[in-house]
Design an enzyme around this catalytic site. Structure first.
Site, PDB file in Angstrom:
ATOM      1  N   GLY A 109     -22.517  -0.030  -3.166  1.00 36.55           N
ATOM      2  CA  GLY A 109     -23.824  -0.388  -2.610  1.00 36.55           C
ATOM      3  C   GLY A 109     -24.951  -0.297  -3.629  1.00 36.55           C
ATOM      4  O   GLY A 109     -25.799  -1.204  -3.700  1.00 36.55           O
ATOM      5  N   LYS A 168       0.859  -1.179   0.000  1.00 34.82           N
ATOM      6  CA  LYS A 168       0.000   0.000   0.000  1.00 34.82           C
ATOM      7  C   LYS A 168       0.898   1.234   0.000  1.00 34.82           C
ATOM      8  O   LYS A 168       2.041   1.179   0.456  1.00 34.82           O
ATOM      9  CB  LYS A 168      -0.870  -0.010   1.272  1.00 34.82           C
ATOM     10  CG  LYS A 168      -2.157   0.755   1.166  1.00 34.82           C
ATOM     11  CD  LYS A 168      -3.273  -0.060   0.552  1.00 34.82           C
ATOM     12  CE  LYS A 168      -4.525   0.783   0.392  1.00 34.82           C
ATOM     13  NZ  LYS A 168      -5.642   0.018  -0.159  1.00 34.82           N
TER      14      LYS A 168
HETATM   15  P1  NAD Z   1     -18.794   5.332  -1.466  1.00 37.87           P
HETATM   16  O1  NAD Z   1     -18.155   6.435  -0.705  1.00 37.87           O
HETATM   17  O2  NAD Z   1     -19.098   5.530  -2.901  1.00 37.87           O
HETATM   18  O3  NAD Z   1     -20.142   4.862  -0.748  1.00 37.87           O
HETATM   19  C1  NAD Z   1     -20.310   4.795   0.611  1.00 37.87           C
HETATM   20  C2  NAD Z   1     -21.720   5.266   0.909  1.00 37.87           C
HETATM   21  O4  NAD Z   1     -21.997   5.073   2.286  1.00 37.87           O
HETATM   22  C3  NAD Z   1     -21.944   6.738   0.622  1.00 37.87           C
HETATM   23  O5  NAD Z   1     -23.084   6.904  -0.205  1.00 37.87           O
HETATM   24  C4  NAD Z   1     -22.142   7.347   2.011  1.00 37.87           C
HETATM   25  O6  NAD Z   1     -23.021   8.462   2.003  1.00 37.87           O
HETATM   26  C5  NAD Z   1     -22.738   6.182   2.754  1.00 37.87           C
HETATM   27  N1  NAD Z   1     -22.624   6.240   4.214  1.00 37.87           N
HETATM   28  C6  NAD Z   1     -21.625   6.739   4.961  1.00 37.87           C
HETATM   29  N2  NAD Z   1     -21.886   6.606   6.280  1.00 37.87           N
HETATM   30  C7  NAD Z   1     -23.089   5.994   6.351  1.00 37.87           C
HETATM   31  C8  NAD Z   1     -23.909   5.558   7.414  1.00 37.87           C
HETATM   32  N3  NAD Z   1     -23.557   5.735   8.695  1.00 37.87           N
HETATM   33  N4  NAD Z   1     -25.086   4.957   7.141  1.00 37.87           N
HETATM   34  C9  NAD Z   1     -25.465   4.750   5.862  1.00 37.87           C
HETATM   35  N5  NAD Z   1     -24.738   5.149   4.800  1.00 37.87           N
HETATM   36  C10 NAD Z   1     -23.567   5.756   5.043  1.00 37.87           C
HETATM   37  O7  NAD Z   1     -17.816   4.085  -1.260  1.00 37.87           O
HETATM   38  P2  NAD Z   1     -17.784   2.756  -2.108  1.00 37.87           P
HETATM   39  O8  NAD Z   1     -16.713   2.839  -3.145  1.00 37.87           O
HETATM   40  O9  NAD Z   1     -19.171   2.388  -2.494  1.00 37.87           O
HETATM   41  O10 NAD Z   1     -17.260   1.716  -1.016  1.00 37.87           O
HETATM   42  C11 NAD Z   1     -18.121   1.258   0.011  1.00 37.87           C
HETATM   43  C12 NAD Z   1     -17.338   0.428   1.018  1.00 37.87           C
HETATM   44  O11 NAD Z   1     -16.718  -0.676   0.345  1.00 37.87           O
HETATM   45  C13 NAD Z   1     -16.183   1.175   1.682  1.00 37.87           C
HETATM   46  O12 NAD Z   1     -16.029   0.709   3.003  1.00 37.87           O
HETATM   47  C14 NAD Z   1     -14.962   0.760   0.867  1.00 37.87           C
HETATM   48  O13 NAD Z   1     -13.774   0.834   1.629  1.00 37.87           O
HETATM   49  C15 NAD Z   1     -15.315  -0.667   0.541  1.00 37.87           C
HETATM   50  N6  NAD Z   1     -14.678  -1.169  -0.681  1.00 37.87           N
HETATM   51  C16 NAD Z   1     -14.862  -0.528  -1.855  1.00 37.87           C
HETATM   52  C17 NAD Z   1     -14.234  -0.996  -3.008  1.00 37.87           C
HETATM   53  C18 NAD Z   1     -14.434  -0.309  -4.331  1.00 37.87           C
HETATM   54  O14 NAD Z   1     -14.062  -0.890  -5.368  1.00 37.87           O
HETATM   55  N7  NAD Z   1     -15.002   0.885  -4.372  1.00 37.87           N
HETATM   56  C19 NAD Z   1     -13.432  -2.146  -2.939  1.00 37.87           C
HETATM   57  C20 NAD Z   1     -13.293  -2.820  -1.713  1.00 37.87           C
HETATM   58  C21 NAD Z   1     -13.910  -2.312  -0.576  1.00 37.87           C
END
Ligand code: NAD
Length: 349
Positions: free
Chosen positions: A189, A80
């Site tokens: 999501g 990382k």
């Molecule tokens: P994102 O920032 O696009 O989406 C996260 C969403 O969660 C946002 O819409 C935000 O408003 C919402 N949120 C924040 N706090 C909240 C709460 N308390 N209750 C409800 N909703 C809430 O991020 P993402 O890219 O969709 O990633 C989501 C998760 O998956 C993260 O934890 C990220 O680390 C993990 N992840 C993502 C990827 C990827 O390819 N994007 C890969 C592996 C892991």
């Protein structure tokens, strides 16, 4: 804080520090383990309070990548990078080029990709100075989306296959009519919600912002619930897709779902909560196993693979989870512990 005595050091192979006075770049690259191949992992830019915080983050994250890559059956190790600074204030094209040169200085021991605070455009600038970059051109086209290097569609598809496998394991059924609560309708999501809707699941969604949930209500017939309520619903599956530590000492007492399977990193506030979930009869899909679609995508971008090869690899996430669940039941262990052991068997030869 000393690096070698750091609580997160855990036999890291290489930790490199860079200060480029001209551009203000201060960065750390950590390579945890390269037994299975060169270390692959994102580069994060974050306004850390101090360099201790940055070191802690990069060591913790690079170790996590070793486990994730091993469980995703990738010939890659874990690494990382972090850049110290506010991406909205301190980032510049020259700084990205300096970061590219820093990556290049490790001669391919570390391959960089996207993470918080960094965009595909930033990676493309870094790639002017190094070939050891991936995630600038996605190969998986989901539902007519224009692929741009962002791995979120693959992460969502991988989580979807993981939810399907978890439901099959726990309930012995498919997703038709299953109630799934999704916490966080962001990049991953929302796409997960689309896949689940197509397979007949009934959706309950929560986000702190209205756009995603409103769209899910309109297009996917989802029921909107408040962020405070989502984890307490009497549903079959909870899919945490927002922040970490969804499962903590407080939330665990009100959980009614029988399966936890979602995209968020570090879903358990502490590892011992895995045993509490097991005792409550809740099946937990270890986060770094089910959310490996992103790193699988980055790997296939680097290999210039076909869309089909990527999709086939993503679908193996379900089989890997089945292996974890079966072994956990046979040995009466928590699924997170079993995943750690299987990963270590692969990279600690
Ligand atoms: P994102 O920032 O696009 O989406 C996260 C969403 O969660 C946002 O819409 C935000 O408003 C919402 N949120 C924040 N706090 C909240 C709460 N308390 N209750 C409800 N909703 C809430 O991020 P993402 O890219 O969709 O990633 C989501 C998760 O998956 C993260 O934890 C990220 O680390 C993990 N992840 C993502 C990827 C990827 O390819 N994007 C890969 C592996 C892991």
């Amino acid at each position: 804080m000393s690096v070698f005595d750091h609580i997160e050091f855990d036999e890291h192979e290489h930790v490199a520090f860079c200060h480029d006075k001209k551009t203000g770049l201060k960065a750390i690259i950590a390579v945890h383990n390269s037994y299975l191949g060169p270390a692959l992992g994102g580069c994060r830019m974050w306004p850390y309070a101090n360099s201790d915080e940055a070191l802690n983050d990069v060591l913790r994250l690079s170790k996590g990548m070793t486990y994730k890559a091993a469980m995703a059956n990738l010939n890659q190790g874990g690494g990382k990078a972090v850049i110290l600074g506010d991406p909205r204030v301190h980032k510049s094209a020259d700084m990205m080029r300096a970061m590219g040169r820093f990556v290049e200085s490790l001669s391919g021991q570390y391959i960089s990709a996207e993470d918080s605070g960094m965009s595909v455009a930033d990676l493309q600038i870094m790639a002017e100075e190094t070939t050891h970059i991936s995630g600038t051109k996605a190969s998986y086209h989901f539902a007519g989306e224009e692929a741009d290097g962002n791995p979120a569609p693959s992460t969502a598809y991988g989580v979807f296959t993981g939810v399907k496998a978890s439901v099959k394991y726990h309930f012995g059924s498919d997703l038709q009519g299953k109630k799934v609560a999704i916490q966080g309708l962001g990049h991953v999501g929302y796409r997960l919600a689309e896949h689940l809707h197509r397979e007949g699941a009934e959706l309950f969604v929560a986000d702190i912002y209205p756009e995603g949930v409103n769209r899910a209500k309109e297009k996917l017939n989802a029921t909107i619930v408040s962020p405070d309520e989502i984890l307490t619903l009497d549903v079959d599956v909870i899919a945490p897709c927002a922040m970490g530590a969804t499962v903590n000492r407080q939330s665990i007492s009100t959980l009614k779902a029988k399966v936890i399977a979602g995209a968020a990193n570090n879903q358990l506030a502490s590892e011992d909560l895995g045993e509490l979930l097991k005792d409550k009869g809740i099946l937990y899909a270890p986060d770094y196993v089910i959310n490996a679609g992103g790193i699988i995508d980055i790997y296939h971008q680097k290999m210039l693979s076909s869309n089909e090869a990527l999709k086939t690899h993503l679908e193996k996430i379900g089989a890997t989870l089945m292996e974890v669940y079966t072994r956990a039941d046979e040995q009466n262990l928590a699924t997170n512990r079993v995943a750690n052991t299987i990963a270590e068997e692969k990279f600690k030869k």
